[in-house]
Design a protein around this motif. Structure first.
Motif, PDB file in Angstrom:
ATOM      1  N   ILE A 121       0.847  -1.192   0.000  1.00 54.89           N
ATOM      2  CA  ILE A 121       0.000   0.000   0.000  1.00 54.89           C
ATOM      3  C   ILE A 121       0.886   1.247   0.000  1.00 54.89           C
ATOM      4  O   ILE A 121       1.840   1.333   0.783  1.00 54.89           O
ATOM      5  CB  ILE A 121      -0.934   0.001   1.226  1.00 54.89           C
ATOM      6  CG1 ILE A 121      -1.919  -1.179   1.115  1.00 54.89           C
ATOM      7  CG2 ILE A 121      -1.690   1.306   1.348  1.00 54.89           C
ATOM      8  CD1 ILE A 121      -2.887  -1.291   2.273  1.00 54.89           C
ATOM      9  N   ALA A 122       0.581   2.186  -0.868  1.00 54.20           N
ATOM     10  CA  ALA A 122       1.379   3.421  -0.963  1.00 54.20           C
ATOM     11  C   ALA A 122       1.274   4.219   0.331  1.00 54.20           C
ATOM     12  O   ALA A 122       0.220   4.267   0.965  1.00 54.20           O
ATOM     13  CB  ALA A 122       0.888   4.261  -2.139  1.00 54.20           C
ATOM     14  N   THR A 123       2.370   4.843   0.702  1.00 55.98           N
ATOM     15  CA  THR A 123       2.381   5.734   1.862  1.00 55.98           C
ATOM     16  C   THR A 123       2.509   7.191   1.451  1.00 55.98           C
ATOM     17  O   THR A 123       2.449   8.075   2.302  1.00 55.98           O
ATOM     18  CB  THR A 123       3.523   5.355   2.816  1.00 55.98           C
ATOM     19  OG1 THR A 123       4.767   5.392   2.100  1.00 55.98           O
ATOM     20  CG2 THR A 123       3.309   3.955   3.389  1.00 55.98           C
ATOM     21  N   SER A 124       2.675   7.448   0.169  1.00 59.74           N
ATOM     22  CA  SER A 124       2.730   8.801  -0.368  1.00 59.74           C
ATOM     23  C   SER A 124       1.761   8.901  -1.539  1.00 59.74           C
ATOM     24  O   SER A 124       1.690   7.981  -2.371  1.00 59.74           O
ATOM     25  CB  SER A 124       4.141   9.135  -0.852  1.00 59.74           C
ATOM     26  OG  SER A 124       4.129  10.310  -1.656  1.00 59.74           O
ATOM     27  N   PRO A 125       1.011  10.004  -1.647  1.00 61.68           N
ATOM     28  CA  PRO A 125       0.109  10.154  -2.783  1.00 61.68           C
ATOM     29  C   PRO A 125       0.812  10.041  -4.133  1.00 61.68           C
ATOM     30  O   PRO A 125       0.216   9.599  -5.114  1.00 61.68           O
ATOM     31  CB  PRO A 125      -0.487  11.551  -2.580  1.00 61.68           C
ATOM     32  CG  PRO A 125      -0.387  11.792  -1.110  1.00 61.68           C
ATOM     33  CD  PRO A 125       0.880  11.127  -0.683  1.00 61.68           C
ATOM     34  N   ARG A 126       2.093  10.412  -4.185  1.00 61.92           N
ATOM     35  CA  ARG A 126       2.850  10.333  -5.444  1.00 61.92           C
ATOM     36  C   ARG A 126       2.977   8.891  -5.933  1.00 61.92           C
ATOM     37  O   ARG A 126       3.182   8.651  -7.116  1.00 61.92           O
ATOM     38  CB  ARG A 126       4.233  10.953  -5.271  1.00 61.92           C
ATOM     39  CG  ARG A 126       4.199  12.435  -4.964  1.00 61.92           C
ATOM     40  CD  ARG A 126       5.602  13.013  -4.814  1.00 61.92           C
ATOM     41  NE  ARG A 126       5.558  14.413  -4.451  1.00 61.92           N
ATOM     42  CZ  ARG A 126       5.398  15.413  -5.306  1.00 61.92           C
ATOM     43  NH1 ARG A 126       5.289  15.151  -6.602  1.00 61.92           N
ATOM     44  NH2 ARG A 126       5.369  16.663  -4.888  1.00 61.92           N
ATOM     45  N   GLU A 127       2.865   7.943  -5.012  1.00 60.36           N
ATOM     46  CA  GLU A 127       3.016   6.523  -5.358  1.00 60.36           C
ATOM     47  C   GLU A 127       1.666   5.819  -5.525  1.00 60.36           C
ATOM     48  O   GLU A 127       1.619   4.620  -5.839  1.00 60.36           O
ATOM     49  CB  GLU A 127       3.810   5.817  -4.252  1.00 60.36           C
ATOM     50  CG  GLU A 127       5.171   6.427  -3.976  1.00 60.36           C
ATOM     51  CD  GLU A 127       5.789   5.895  -2.694  1.00 60.36           C
ATOM     52  OE1 GLU A 127       5.085   5.178  -1.953  1.00 60.36           O
ATOM     53  OE2 GLU A 127       6.974   6.184  -2.434  1.00 60.36           O
ATOM     54  N   TRP A 128       0.601   6.543  -5.310  1.00 57.61           N
ATOM     55  CA  TRP A 128      -0.733   5.932  -5.237  1.00 57.61           C
ATOM     56  C   TRP A 128      -1.071   5.137  -6.487  1.00 57.61           C
ATOM     57  O   TRP A 128      -1.521   3.988  -6.407  1.00 57.61           O
ATOM     58  CB  TRP A 128      -1.764   7.033  -4.999  1.00 57.61           C
ATOM     59  CG  TRP A 128      -3.135   6.572  -4.616  1.00 57.61           C
ATOM     60  CD1 TRP A 128      -3.572   5.288  -4.449  1.00 57.61           C
ATOM     61  CD2 TRP A 128      -4.265   7.415  -4.345  1.00 57.61           C
ATOM     62  NE1 TRP A 128      -4.895   5.278  -4.080  1.00 57.61           N
ATOM     63  CE2 TRP A 128      -5.338   6.566  -4.010  1.00 57.61           C
ATOM     64  CE3 TRP A 128      -4.460   8.791  -4.342  1.00 57.61           C
ATOM     65  CZ2 TRP A 128      -6.606   7.059  -3.695  1.00 57.61           C
ATOM     66  CZ3 TRP A 128      -5.714   9.287  -4.021  1.00 57.61           C
ATOM     67  CH2 TRP A 128      -6.769   8.424  -3.696  1.00 57.61           C
ATOM     68  N   SER A 129      -0.855   5.714  -7.649  1.00 56.06           N
ATOM     69  CA  SER A 129      -1.285   5.061  -8.882  1.00 56.06           C
ATOM     70  C   SER A 129      -0.506   3.780  -9.164  1.00 56.06           C
ATOM     71  O   SER A 129      -1.003   2.891  -9.871  1.00 56.06           O
ATOM     72  CB  SER A 129      -1.159   6.025 -10.070  1.00 56.06           C
ATOM     73  OG  SER A 129       0.193   6.391 -10.264  1.00 56.06           O
ATOM     74  N   GLN A 130       0.698   3.653  -8.610  1.00 52.82           N
ATOM     75  CA  GLN A 130       1.522   2.470  -8.862  1.00 52.82           C
ATOM     76  C   GLN A 130       1.218   1.312  -7.911  1.00 52.82           C
ATOM     77  O   GLN A 130       1.624   0.180  -8.163  1.00 52.82           O
ATOM     78  CB  GLN A 130       3.009   2.813  -8.747  1.00 52.82           C
ATOM     79  CG  GLN A 130       3.586   3.542  -9.958  1.00 52.82           C
ATOM     80  CD  GLN A 130       3.190   5.009  -9.981  1.00 52.82           C
ATOM     81  OE1 GLN A 130       3.338   5.706  -8.989  1.00 52.82           O
ATOM     82  NE2 GLN A 130       2.675   5.467 -11.108  1.00 52.82           N
ATOM     83  N   HIS A 131       0.544   1.571  -6.813  1.00 49.69           N
ATOM     84  CA  HIS A 131       0.272   0.525  -5.816  1.00 49.69           C
ATOM     85  C   HIS A 131      -1.136  -0.027  -6.043  1.00 49.69           C
ATOM     86  O   HIS A 131      -2.119   0.459  -5.489  1.00 49.69           O
ATOM     87  CB  HIS A 131       0.421   1.087  -4.400  1.00 49.69           C
ATOM     88  CG  HIS A 131       1.848   1.224  -3.985  1.00 49.69           C
ATOM     89  ND1 HIS A 131       2.697   2.158  -4.535  1.00 49.69           N
ATOM     90  CD2 HIS A 131       2.583   0.535  -3.073  1.00 49.69           C
ATOM     91  CE1 HIS A 131       3.899   2.051  -3.972  1.00 49.69           C
ATOM     92  NE2 HIS A 131       3.853   1.073  -3.093  1.00 49.69           N
ATOM     93  N   GLN A 132      -1.196  -1.042  -6.880  1.00 47.22           N
ATOM     94  CA  GLN A 132      -2.460  -1.688  -7.212  1.00 47.22           C
ATOM     95  C   GLN A 132      -2.555  -3.023  -6.488  1.00 47.22           C
ATOM     96  O   GLN A 132      -1.624  -3.828  -6.540  1.00 47.22           O
ATOM     97  CB  GLN A 132      -2.581  -1.863  -8.713  1.00 47.22           C
ATOM     98  CG  GLN A 132      -2.572  -0.544  -9.474  1.00 47.22           C
ATOM     99  CD  GLN A 132      -2.625  -0.718 -10.973  1.00 47.22           C
ATOM    100  OE1 GLN A 132      -2.938  -1.794 -11.469  1.00 47.22           O
ATOM    101  NE2 GLN A 132      -2.321   0.349 -11.700  1.00 47.22           N
ATOM    102  N   VAL A 133      -3.658  -3.230  -5.804  1.00 46.12           N
ATOM    103  CA  VAL A 133      -3.826  -4.427  -4.995  1.00 46.12           C
ATOM    104  C   VAL A 133      -5.145  -5.108  -5.350  1.00 46.12           C
ATOM    105  O   VAL A 133      -6.089  -4.457  -5.821  1.00 46.12           O
ATOM    106  CB  VAL A 133      -3.792  -4.105  -3.487  1.00 46.12           C
ATOM    107  CG1 VAL A 133      -2.457  -3.484  -3.104  1.00 46.12           C
ATOM    108  CG2 VAL A 133      -4.939  -3.162  -3.093  1.00 46.12           C
TER     109      VAL A 133
END
Length: 217
Positions: A121-133
């Motif tokens: 799970i992303a911990t930064s909004p900048r990484e949000w789109s890359q963390h798909q679960v």
């Protein structure tokens, strides 16, 4: 629904007006029960696609929903685990902005905590789109973009638009769903929140929060 909201603003003592403020009202959901409510804006906003929701002038409707739904809130969701959600244009039936306040299954909460422990799970909004679960709800397995936040102080609509929608790699804002699942450990909410987003451009993606939220008995 807009007529219901206006009626509550003018006549807040009516039975269906569960909580009324200058920014929002809380109404019963369908089916009517102790863990299915709707928080709706008192100004005319159709839904997730409206740019006003991303502006500094907009109320923090997600935090308002949690303050009401949490244990001891004004309209407490009587479920072991709470979830909040908003649907896309295509998935909704009402064209007045509303956030569902309902339950989620215990297994949903467990899956999210397992994904957090595995650093999925992303911990930064900048990484949000890359963390798909992949999360299994009561309607099957779906893919979500997952983000962990330590409060609901930020504008989640603005974060979604800036870090997921605007990089042109997904569907427009109107086709998004957004879900908030407060983290609960040892029978107590921790103050952390799992923020999930999906749309049909994802493999096994969905444009509705109804895959995870529990409205019925």
């Amino acid at each position: 629904m807009w007529r219901d909201v206006q009626n509550c603003v003018q006549h807040p003592q009516e039975a269906q007006c569960l909580h009324v403020t200058s920014n929002y009202v809380v109404l019963p959901g369908e089916p009517k029960n102790s863990h299915n409510f709707l928080l709706s804006a008192t100004c005319r906003i159709k839904g997730i696609e409206c740019p006003f929701l991303e502006s500094p002038q907009a109320a923090n409707y997600w935090n308002d929903a949690w303050v009401n739904a949490r244990p001891g809130g004004d309209v407490q969701v009587m479920a072991d685990f709470i979830g909040l959600g908003i649907n896309s244009v295509d998935a909704r039936q009402l064209n007045q902005m509303h956030i569902h306040m309902a339950g989620v299954e215990e297994n949903t909460q467990k899956q999210l905590q397992d994904l957090e422990r595995s650093q999925s799970i992303a911990t930064s909004p900048r990484e949000w789109s890359q963390h798909q679960v992949s999360i299994t709800g009561f309607k099957g397995r779906r893919t979500y973009r997952a983000l962990l936040r330590h409060s609901l102080d930020e504008n989640l609509f603005a974060l979604l638009d800036q870090y997921v929608v605007n990089p042109p790699q997904t569907s427009p804002m109107a086709q998004q769903t957004l879900i908030v699942v407060p983290k609960k450990v040892n029978h107590a909410y921790t103050g952390d929140f799992y923020v999930l987003n999906s749309d049909k451009s994802l493999h096994d993606g969905t444009d509705t929060c109804d895959e995870l939220l529990v409205y019925g008995p």
